[in-house]
Each structure stands twice: as C-alpha cells, then as structure tokens.
Design a protein around this motif. Structure first.
Motif, PDB file in Angstrom:
ATOM      1  N   SER A  79       0.853  -1.179   0.000  1.00 26.77           N
ATOM      2  CA  SER A  79       0.000   0.000   0.000  1.00 26.77           C
ATOM      3  C   SER A  79       0.895   1.237   0.000  1.00 26.77           C
ATOM      4  O   SER A  79       2.115   1.126   0.118  1.00 26.77           O
ATOM      5  CB  SER A  79      -0.900   0.008   1.237  1.00 26.77           C
ATOM      6  OG  SER A  79      -0.106   0.125   2.407  1.00 26.77           O
ATOM      7  N   LEU A  80       0.262   2.399  -0.131  1.00 25.00           N
ATOM      8  CA  LEU A  80       1.051   3.636  -0.191  1.00 25.00           C
ATOM      9  C   LEU A  80       1.925   3.807   1.051  1.00 25.00           C
ATOM     10  O   LEU A  80       3.024   4.365   0.985  1.00 25.00           O
ATOM     11  CB  LEU A  80       0.128   4.840  -0.343  1.00 25.00           C
ATOM     12  CG  LEU A  80      -0.701   4.892  -1.627  1.00 25.00           C
ATOM     13  CD1 LEU A  80      -1.630   6.108  -1.606  1.00 25.00           C
ATOM     14  CD2 LEU A  80       0.196   4.917  -2.860  1.00 25.00           C
ATOM     15  N   SER A  81       1.453   3.291   2.174  1.00 25.69           N
ATOM     16  CA  SER A  81       2.197   3.438   3.431  1.00 25.69           C
ATOM     17  C   SER A  81       3.451   2.568   3.490  1.00 25.69           C
ATOM     18  O   SER A  81       4.229   2.676   4.435  1.00 25.69           O
ATOM     19  CB  SER A  81       1.292   3.114   4.624  1.00 25.69           C
ATOM     20  OG  SER A  81       0.872   1.775   4.561  1.00 25.69           O
ATOM     21  N   ASP A  82       3.630   1.717   2.509  1.00 28.19           N
ATOM     22  CA  ASP A  82       4.852   0.904   2.451  1.00 28.19           C
ATOM     23  C   ASP A  82       5.975   1.637   1.726  1.00 28.19           C
ATOM     24  O   ASP A  82       7.091   1.109   1.634  1.00 28.19           O
ATOM     25  CB  ASP A  82       4.572  -0.427   1.741  1.00 28.19           C
ATOM     26  CG  ASP A  82       3.660  -1.331   2.548  1.00 28.19           C
ATOM     27  OD1 ASP A  82       2.727  -1.913   1.961  1.00 28.19           O
ATOM     28  OD2 ASP A  82       3.872  -1.436   3.780  1.00 28.19           O
ATOM     29  N   ALA A  97      26.358  -2.068   9.507  1.00 28.40           N
ATOM     30  CA  ALA A  97      26.557  -1.548   8.149  1.00 28.40           C
ATOM     31  C   ALA A  97      25.226  -1.526   7.414  1.00 28.40           C
ATOM     32  O   ALA A  97      24.822  -2.517   6.822  1.00 28.40           O
ATOM     33  CB  ALA A  97      27.572  -2.405   7.413  1.00 28.40           C
ATOM     34  N   PHE A  98      24.540  -0.376   7.453  1.00 28.96           N
ATOM     35  CA  PHE A  98      23.225  -0.265   6.826  1.00 28.96           C
ATOM     36  C   PHE A  98      23.307   0.128   5.357  1.00 28.96           C
ATOM     37  O   PHE A  98      22.483  -0.262   4.556  1.00 28.96           O
ATOM     38  CB  PHE A  98      22.369   0.750   7.588  1.00 28.96           C
ATOM     39  CG  PHE A  98      21.709   0.181   8.801  1.00 28.96           C
ATOM     40  CD1 PHE A  98      22.458  -0.171   9.911  1.00 28.96           C
ATOM     41  CD2 PHE A  98      20.345  -0.029   8.834  1.00 28.96           C
ATOM     42  CE1 PHE A  98      21.859  -0.719  11.035  1.00 28.96           C
ATOM     43  CE2 PHE A  98      19.721  -0.568   9.973  1.00 28.96           C
ATOM     44  CZ  PHE A  98      20.491  -0.915  11.052  1.00 28.96           C
ATOM     45  N   GLY A  99      24.264   0.914   4.978  1.00 29.80           N
ATOM     46  CA  GLY A  99      24.404   1.319   3.590  1.00 29.80           C
ATOM     47  C   GLY A  99      23.274   2.216   3.126  1.00 29.80           C
ATOM     48  O   GLY A  99      22.615   2.888   3.921  1.00 29.80           O
ATOM     49  N   LYS A 100      23.055   2.235   1.818  1.00 28.48           N
ATOM     50  CA  LYS A 100      22.083   3.160   1.234  1.00 28.48           C
ATOM     51  C   LYS A 100      20.670   2.596   1.204  1.00 28.48           C
ATOM     52  O   LYS A 100      19.701   3.330   1.023  1.00 28.48           O
ATOM     53  CB  LYS A 100      22.508   3.548  -0.177  1.00 28.48           C
ATOM     54  CG  LYS A 100      23.801   4.337  -0.212  1.00 28.48           C
ATOM     55  CD  LYS A 100      24.122   4.821  -1.606  1.00 28.48           C
ATOM     56  CE  LYS A 100      25.417   5.636  -1.595  1.00 28.48           C
ATOM     57  NZ  LYS A 100      25.745   6.176  -2.927  1.00 28.48           N
ATOM     58  N   GLY A 101      20.540   1.305   1.357  1.00 25.27           N
ATOM     59  CA  GLY A 101      19.209   0.719   1.369  1.00 25.27           C
ATOM     60  C   GLY A 101      18.554   0.710   0.002  1.00 25.27           C
ATOM     61  O   GLY A 101      19.161   1.017  -1.025  1.00 25.27           O
ATOM     62  N   ASN A 102      17.305   0.327  -0.019  1.00 24.13           N
ATOM     63  CA  ASN A 102      16.520   0.225  -1.245  1.00 24.13           C
ATOM     64  C   ASN A 102      15.258   1.066  -1.092  1.00 24.13           C
ATOM     65  O   ASN A 102      14.438   0.780  -0.214  1.00 24.13           O
ATOM     66  CB  ASN A 102      16.160  -1.238  -1.510  1.00 24.13           C
ATOM     67  CG  ASN A 102      15.593  -1.436  -2.884  1.00 24.13           C
ATOM     68  OD1 ASN A 102      16.262  -1.926  -3.774  1.00 24.13           O
ATOM     69  ND2 ASN A 102      14.361  -1.048  -3.080  1.00 24.13           N
ATOM     70  N   GLN A 103      15.104   2.077  -1.934  1.00 23.70           N
ATOM     71  CA  GLN A 103      13.929   2.933  -1.886  1.00 23.70           C
ATOM     72  C   GLN A 103      12.793   2.247  -2.639  1.00 23.70           C
ATOM     73  O   GLN A 103      12.923   1.935  -3.828  1.00 23.70           O
ATOM     74  CB  GLN A 103      14.216   4.288  -2.533  1.00 23.70           C
ATOM     75  CG  GLN A 103      12.993   5.173  -2.704  1.00 23.70           C
ATOM     76  CD  GLN A 103      12.494   5.748  -1.390  1.00 23.70           C
ATOM     77  OE1 GLN A 103      13.200   6.471  -0.699  1.00 23.70           O
ATOM     78  NE2 GLN A 103      11.255   5.429  -1.032  1.00 23.70           N
ATOM     79  N   VAL A 104      11.710   1.992  -1.949  1.00 21.17           N
ATOM     80  CA  VAL A 104      10.509   1.447  -2.586  1.00 21.17           C
ATOM     81  C   VAL A 104       9.461   2.551  -2.625  1.00 21.17           C
ATOM     82  O   VAL A 104       9.120   3.123  -1.588  1.00 21.17           O
ATOM     83  CB  VAL A 104       9.968   0.228  -1.811  1.00 21.17           C
ATOM     84  CG1 VAL A 104       8.614  -0.193  -2.362  1.00 21.17           C
ATOM     85  CG2 VAL A 104      10.965  -0.916  -1.865  1.00 21.17           C
ATOM     86  N   VAL A 105       8.971   2.833  -3.819  1.00 25.07           N
ATOM     87  CA  VAL A 105       7.929   3.835  -3.983  1.00 25.07           C
ATOM     88  C   VAL A 105       6.678   3.130  -4.473  1.00 25.07           C
ATOM     89  O   VAL A 105       6.708   2.467  -5.522  1.00 25.07           O
ATOM     90  CB  VAL A 105       8.344   4.921  -4.990  1.00 25.07           C
ATOM     91  CG1 VAL A 105       7.198   5.906  -5.215  1.00 25.07           C
ATOM     92  CG2 VAL A 105       9.577   5.654  -4.497  1.00 25.07           C
ATOM     93  N   VAL A 106       5.613   3.229  -3.718  1.00 24.36           N
ATOM     94  CA  VAL A 106       4.350   2.604  -4.106  1.00 24.36           C
ATOM     95  C   VAL A 106       3.484   3.660  -4.793  1.00 24.36           C
ATOM     96  O   VAL A 106       3.229   4.732  -4.230  1.00 24.36           O
ATOM     97  CB  VAL A 106       3.621   2.015  -2.886  1.00 24.36           C
ATOM     98  CG1 VAL A 106       2.314   1.362  -3.322  1.00 24.36           C
ATOM     99  CG2 VAL A 106       4.521   0.992  -2.189  1.00 24.36           C
ATOM    100  N   ILE A 107       3.047   3.307  -5.970  1.00 30.93           N
ATOM    101  CA  ILE A 107       2.279   4.235  -6.820  1.00 30.93           C
ATOM    102  C   ILE A 107       0.801   3.867  -6.769  1.00 30.93           C
ATOM    103  O   ILE A 107       0.462   2.688  -6.841  1.00 30.93           O
ATOM    104  CB  ILE A 107       2.797   4.144  -8.267  1.00 30.93           C
ATOM    105  CG1 ILE A 107       4.307   4.420  -8.315  1.00 30.93           C
ATOM    106  CG2 ILE A 107       2.059   5.120  -9.174  1.00 30.93           C
ATOM    107  CD1 ILE A 107       4.929   4.009  -9.623  1.00 30.93           C
ATOM    108  N   PRO A 108      -0.064   4.869  -6.643  1.00 33.95           N
ATOM    109  CA  PRO A 108      -1.513   4.557  -6.572  1.00 33.95           C
ATOM    110  C   PRO A 108      -2.025   3.892  -7.851  1.00 33.95           C
ATOM    111  O   PRO A 108      -1.500   4.128  -8.937  1.00 33.95           O
ATOM    112  CB  PRO A 108      -2.174   5.933  -6.410  1.00 33.95           C
ATOM    113  CG  PRO A 108      -1.093   6.837  -5.969  1.00 33.95           C
ATOM    114  CD  PRO A 108       0.203   6.292  -6.486  1.00 33.95           C
TER     115      PRO A 108
END
Lengths: 108, 113
Positions: A79-82, A97-108
């Motif tokens: 959902s959008l909140s994810d 060591a967290f690093g840059k991570g992975n950006q997840v964008v949820v689109i309506p």
C-alpha cells in the motif's frame, strides 16, 4: 564493516507484491539476517529477521537460500504506506553496516 | 517501555562551532551506535559503544567523537563544524553485544549555516 549490497530504487503499484533482494557475501555462520524499514525523517525500524529458509510475520516474509549469501524480503500487496527505504544490514559486526538501502515507492 | 530518546530534535549551528548530541538507550540496553544520514548517502556508521568502551568506529574524521556513560547514555560531539556536517544523526541501542535487533531514536536534525 562488510557492507551488504542492494539495488537502489524500485517502483511498484498498490496491491502488488514487492520483492527486494540483498547480497550477504561476507555473512558469518552465526549471523542472522535482519531487515529494517525507514520512513522519511524517522529512524529505521526492525521488520523481520531470519537465519535460514523462510520466516513470515504480519508485515513481510523473508526468504533465505541454503548458502545464505542472499536474502529476499517480500512485501505482500503493498500500500502507499509501504513507501520507505528498506535496509538489510549483515549480522554480527556487520549489523552496523546499513548502507544506502533500497527505496521502494508505491504508486496509486 | 520507553524507546530510544535523542535530544535535541533540531539544532542549528554556525560553521566552526561545536555540537553535542545526546542519546538515551532503551533501559537495560548497553550498546549504542551512532549514524549520520545525508540525502543520497544512506546510513553511515559513526561509532558504537558498549559498556562505556568504543567497540567499532566508522570512517569519519577525528572531529567526530563520542562517549558513553555508566548508565549507558551516550553523547556524540562534532567539533569545528562544516557545512557538510548538516545531516540527520541517528542513534540506536541493542540489547547486548552482538544483539541482533537495533532500536533507533527519532534522530537529531543538525543544520550548519
């Protein structure tokens, strides 16, 4: 600190399943694999942890192959909140060591 | 059970000044680690303290320092501030040495002008 490697960004539509894979090339025998979620202007929060095979909780599932050199976080029906950044630091000393991570964008 | 508390939440400093940030871990947690987060750089590890001893250190200049007190509260200090030090500074506590789940505070947003 040995860093894990992740893709940088991915988009997904609401209701889809999102899978994020992380490489753990330097994981030690006793290390657990842990995933975190971070929303803007907040600290990361723990979402799931596993050692091998599959772990599931109310938020996500975590798949870890037998060689433990990678892990896949599965978010069912996003959902959008994810929309957040997802991190997979290593275990043991590498848990820092967290690093840059992975950006997840949820689109309506 | 109270979470990790960081103070202050926001801070504006001038170049050349120094700053001290505070982190109170979850009660009973003895490990505190600090991170710097800037846009596009993810979480960069600064250092970790356990029982008042620095156990791990990231790749930051000596202007960044920290300490931990006997009650496990930790402070980090940045001297001779530079514009590039503007960031969200996060601390996390874990339940013990090698504890696998880190609990993060809300962070301190430092702006250097």
């Amino acid at each position: 600190l040995a860093k894990t490697t992740q893709p940088i960004s991915m988009d997904s539509y609401e209701g889809q399943e999102v899978n994020i894979t992380c490489s753990h090339n330097n994981i030690a025998t006793n290390d657990y694999i842990t995933w975190y979620q971070q929303f803007p202007s907040q600290g990361p929060r723990f979402i799931i942890q596993g050692y091998k095979t599959k772990v599931t909780n109310e938020v996500a599932s975590l798949f870890i192959p037998a060689d433990r050199k990678s892990s896949t976080l599965s978010l069912p029906r996003v959902s959008l909140s994810d929309t957040a950044v997802y991190y997979c630091p290593g275990g043991g000393n590498n848990r820092l060591a967290f690093g840059k991570g992975n950006q997840v964008v949820v689109i309506p | 059970k109270a979470g990790v508390t960081q103070t202050p939440r926001y801070l504006i400093k001038t170049r050349g000044q120094q700053v001290t940030l505070s982190c109170s871990p979850i009660s009973g947690h003895r490990s505190v680690s600090w991170y710097q987060q800037t846009p596009g750089q993810g979480l960069q590890f600064l250092f970790e303290y356990f029982s008042e001893t620095q156990r791990n250190k990231g790749n930051f200049p000596g202007r960044f320092s920290g300490r931990q007190f006997s009650n496990s509260r930790s402070e980090m200090n940045v001297s001779t501030l530079e514009l590039g030090d503007s960031a969200l500074y996060l601390c996390a506590s874990t339940g013990g040495w090698g504890g696998t789940e880190a609990f993060f505070g809300q962070g301190t947003r430092l702006t250097v002008v």
